[in-house]
Scaffold this motif. Structure first.
Motif, PDB file in Angstrom:
ATOM      1  N   GLN A 204       1.217   1.751  -7.885  1.00 21.15           N
ATOM      2  CA  GLN A 204       1.301   2.930  -7.213  1.00 21.15           C
ATOM      3  C   GLN A 204       0.320   3.828  -7.199  1.00 21.15           C
ATOM      4  OE1 GLN A 204       4.946   5.038  -7.284  1.00 21.15           O
ATOM      5  NE2 GLN A 204       6.379   3.010  -7.044  1.00 21.15           N
ATOM      6  N   ARG A 205      -0.041   4.721  -5.986  1.00 24.70           N
ATOM      7  CA  ARG A 205      -1.069   5.653  -6.072  1.00 24.70           C
ATOM      8  C   ARG A 205      -0.810   7.108  -6.517  1.00 24.70           C
ATOM      9  NH1 ARG A 205      -1.832   0.459  -4.472  1.00 24.70           N
ATOM     10  NH2 ARG A 205      -3.506  -0.047  -3.170  1.00 24.70           N
TER      11      ARG A 205
ATOM     12  N   ASN B  73       3.182   5.758  -1.853  1.00 24.90           N
ATOM     13  CA  ASN B  73       3.037   5.472  -2.806  1.00 24.90           C
ATOM     14  C   ASN B  73       1.998   3.904  -3.113  1.00 24.90           C
ATOM     15  OD1 ASN B  73       4.424   7.309  -4.551  1.00 24.90           O
ATOM     16  ND2 ASN B  73       6.381   6.437  -3.888  1.00 24.90           N
ATOM     17  N   ASN B  74       2.282   3.327  -1.931  1.00 24.95           N
ATOM     18  CA  ASN B  74       1.507   2.181  -2.093  1.00 24.95           C
ATOM     19  C   ASN B  74       1.439   1.737  -0.585  1.00 24.95           C
ATOM     20  OD1 ASN B  74       0.174  -0.357  -2.323  1.00 24.95           O
ATOM     21  ND2 ASN B  74       1.385  -1.022  -4.072  1.00 24.95           N
ATOM     22  N   PRO B  75       0.385   1.788  -0.174  1.00 26.32           N
ATOM     23  CA  PRO B  75       0.072   1.219   1.488  1.00 26.32           C
ATOM     24  C   PRO B  75       0.245  -0.368   1.510  1.00 26.32           C
ATOM     25  CG  PRO B  75      -2.026   1.733   0.557  1.00 26.32           C
ATOM     26  CD  PRO B  75      -1.058   2.140  -0.619  1.00 26.32           C
ATOM     27  N   GLU B  76       0.260  -1.102   0.307  1.00 26.55           N
ATOM     28  CA  GLU B  76       0.468  -2.608   0.295  1.00 26.55           C
ATOM     29  C   GLU B  76       2.051  -2.984   0.122  1.00 26.55           C
ATOM     30  OE1 GLU B  76      -2.089  -4.640   0.622  1.00 26.55           O
ATOM     31  OE2 GLU B  76      -3.414  -2.856   0.928  1.00 26.55           O
ATOM     32  N   ASN B  77       2.620  -2.041  -0.136  1.00 23.14           N
ATOM     33  CA  ASN B  77       4.437  -2.259  -0.427  1.00 23.14           C
ATOM     34  C   ASN B  77       5.010  -1.069   0.073  1.00 23.14           C
ATOM     35  OD1 ASN B  77       6.602  -3.137  -1.120  1.00 23.14           O
ATOM     36  ND2 ASN B  77       6.283  -3.075  -3.418  1.00 23.14           N
ATOM     37  N   ALA B  78       5.392  -1.512   1.330  1.00 26.33           N
ATOM     38  CA  ALA B  78       6.526  -0.236   2.054  1.00 26.33           C
ATOM     39  C   ALA B  78       7.688  -0.093   1.006  1.00 26.33           C
ATOM     40  CB  ALA B  78       6.695  -0.593   3.396  1.00 26.33           C
ATOM     41  N   ASP B  79       8.209  -0.835   0.408  1.00 24.05           N
ATOM     42  CA  ASP B  79       9.383  -0.726  -0.414  1.00 24.05           C
ATOM     43  C   ASP B  79       8.966   0.401  -1.431  1.00 24.05           C
ATOM     44  OD1 ASP B  79      10.743  -2.308   1.112  1.00 24.05           O
ATOM     45  OD2 ASP B  79      10.411  -4.128  -0.222  1.00 24.05           O
TER      46      ASP B  79
END
Length: 568
Positions: A348-349, A381-387
């Motif tokens: 997460q970012r 939170n994480n552009p690589e994981n929409a969930d």
């Protein structure tokens, strides 16, 4: 460019060997391997390759892999190391139902040694170690037979049993195999099978006074367990004829409970800027050059784990480089690219400022009480994981940015904050620098900006563009953290290559501890051991024991990709 996961899997000659064995019905189609560390230290990245080779081969062919401790030297071994190894293997992703120990087989190994003596295949030698070593000769030089080589078997058997009973001092006698003192392979020049050790053993206590050597214990333990493919690194290549000779004798005696196992050697893992010698690593620890075996600069699995390396990345890296018969040195940047690729997917970012510079918004609104208004901005939170969803972060009239994100007199192509320039603050607003405050030495202490309230969320209604997006942390809501930044522990690609001493290449400044860092409030919720991406800065692991201490795992820049471009 990320880790090269789309490249075809590297060659694995060991898998090809098992396929051929199964096609021929060798071992009846069974595949059993073992990982046999000595419990005298902590596992490092080199061991990770051996672990993955052993366990993955067994998994690939529906077989079994055991963790077996080669605990044949009471002087250096300890239960603490054994427990740590079990933990490290489990962390790496492999289940160990119940480890086994060479010491489990001490009685059987001793009985087999007695049989060797009885059949004239071993004898007790009373010469000291230095003499025995000198008499072995060298490559191209003949060996000299011990004066005790032809002593009667009954006499050797009596002495051997008295050695076990503790009648003799350490080093006064050894049991040697009787093979060939003129053999071109030095390993077959009457190798030592047992030596006297009076120390305390971590499992058997003082029950034993003689302990088997690795070469005697290794193959026989494989045979007892039913190992089919005994996998070793290349330095054991010259030991294989001895491995086979011992097993050949036991097979002739009808003593092997399973098919005779076979030793196969593969290339060990070597990395640039890295030392994996146990002796050198121990020296680093004992001399206080690092902060213990789990120092994040260490190549131990404990150190890599503390630094935030995902176990999956290490396994993927080991699989990618393949299994070959030729030693080579891999770039550490390649390992880091696997770490970076996985963390990019799962971490997460969060926003953090490592070297804070205060920024004040001169036109920021206040509420009825005169206090600055607090806005809540939404961040992904994480552009690589929409969930992973979104979070909110407070934003007000005073915030921190990185010192490097402002320059009073910028060089060409500097696009961050400077007098008169407008930039985007991640998820918040556009701001324009209108001035700055300096101390008596000319150092910038504070930056003044104005903001455009129409740009909330980081987009301008009129469509105007800015060339820089910067991270920030609200000054009135910041969490104080400390951050450890790491460089290579050894500056040279091949430590010691130039001078012969790896410590000549030790970087005494390989760690920088920053104690006045600022982070958004949600960072306080990051669990110990978890890794997050500090936006624009890299990946950082929350220390498991020290609250609010974060270790830089790896930066955002793919250095391995740059190396490949230069090579191309």
């Amino acid at each position: 460019m990320s880790a090269p996961t789309d490249r075809p899997a590297a060659a694995n000659f060991v898998s090809d060997l098992v396929v051929a064995d199964n096609a021929q019905g060798t071992f009846g189609g069974r595949v059993q391997t073992r990982f046999p560390p000595e419990p005298n230290g902590y596992l490092h990245i080199g061991h990770a390759k051996a672990i993955t080779v052993d366990f993955e081969l067994a998994r690939e062919f529906g077989g079994q892999c055991k963790l077996r401790f080669d605990d044949t030297n009471p002087d250096t071994e300890d239960t603490t190391y054994a427990d740590a190894i079990v933990d490290d293997v489990a962390w790496l992703g492999y289940t160990v139902d119940e480890p086994v120990y060479t010491s489990d087989y001490f009685e059987q190994l001793f009985r087999w040694a007695e049989m060797f003596i009885e059949q004239g295949l071993a004898y007790v030698d009373e010469q000291d170690g230095e003499t025995i070593s000198a008499q072995r000769g060298g490559y191209g030089n003949p060996g000299v037979e011990s004066p005790h080589r032809d002593r009667p078997s009954e006499e050797s058997l009596d002495l051997f049993r008295r050695m076990r009973d503790g009648e003799f001092a350490d080093g006064s006698k050894v049991l040697r195999a009787k093979i060939d003192m003129q053999h071109e392979n030095m390993q077959l020049r009457d190798p030592v099978m047992y030596r006297i050790r009076s120390g305390h053993h971590h499992r058997t206590g003082e029950a034993w006074k003689v302990y088997p050597t690795y070469d005697w214990a290794h193959g026989q333990s494989d045979a007892i367990e039913g190992v089919t493919h005994s996998l070793c690194t290349l330095e054991f290549d010259s030991h294989r004829p001895l491995y086979d000779w011992y097993l050949d004798q036991l097979a002739r005696m009808g003593e092997l409970p399973f098919e005779q196992p076979r030793q196969t050697e593969f290339a060990r893992l070597e990395l640039t800027h890295t030392v994996t010698s146990k002796r050198k690593l121990l020296q680093l620890v004992e001399q206080g050059l690092v902060d213990g075996w789990d120092d994040p600069r260490m190549p131990t699995l404990r150190g890599l784990r503390k630094r935030g390396y995902p176990a999956e990345s290490i396994r993927e890296f080991c699989s990618f480089i393949g299994v070959s018969r030729t030693n080579s040195r891999n770039e550490i940047e390649l390992l880091e690219s696997f770490v970076r690729t996985r963390l990019n997917r799962v971490a997460q970012r969060r926003m953090a400022v490592l070297r804070p510079l205060e920024v004040v918004i001169d036109n920021w609104p206040v509420d009825d009480s005169g206090a600055p208004v607090v806005e809540q901005v939404e961040l992904v939170n994480n552009p690589e994981n929409a969930d992973d969803g979104t979070r909110t972060a407070p934003f007000s009239g005073r915030f921190w940015i990185e010192q490097d994100d402002f320059m009073a007199e910028p060089p060409p192509k500097y696009y961050r904050l400077t007098p008169g320039r407008e930039v985007r603050l991640r998820g918040a607003f556009f701001v324009t620098c209108v001035g700055f405050d300096s101390d008596d030495d000319g150092n910038v202490e504070r930056v003044h900006v104005t903001y455009d309230p129409e740009t909330r969320g980081g987009n301008a209604p009129d469509g105007r563009k800015v060339k820089s997006t910067m991270h920030w942390v609200s000054a009135d809501h910041a969490v104080d953290i400390s951050v450890a930044l790491y460089e290579r522990l050894f500056s040279a690609e091949v430590p010691g290559e130039a001078t012969g001493d790896v410590f000549d290449d030790l970087d005494a400044n390989s760690r920088e501890l920053l104690t006045e860092c600022k982070a958004e409030p949600s960072l306080a919720d990051v669990a110990p051991g978890d890794v997050v991406q500090f936006e624009r800065l890299g990946y950082f692991a929350h220390d498991a024991d020290q609250p609010r201490l974060f270790h830089r795992t790896v930066g955002l820049r793919d250095e391995w990709a740059n190396i490949q471009k230069r090579k191309g």
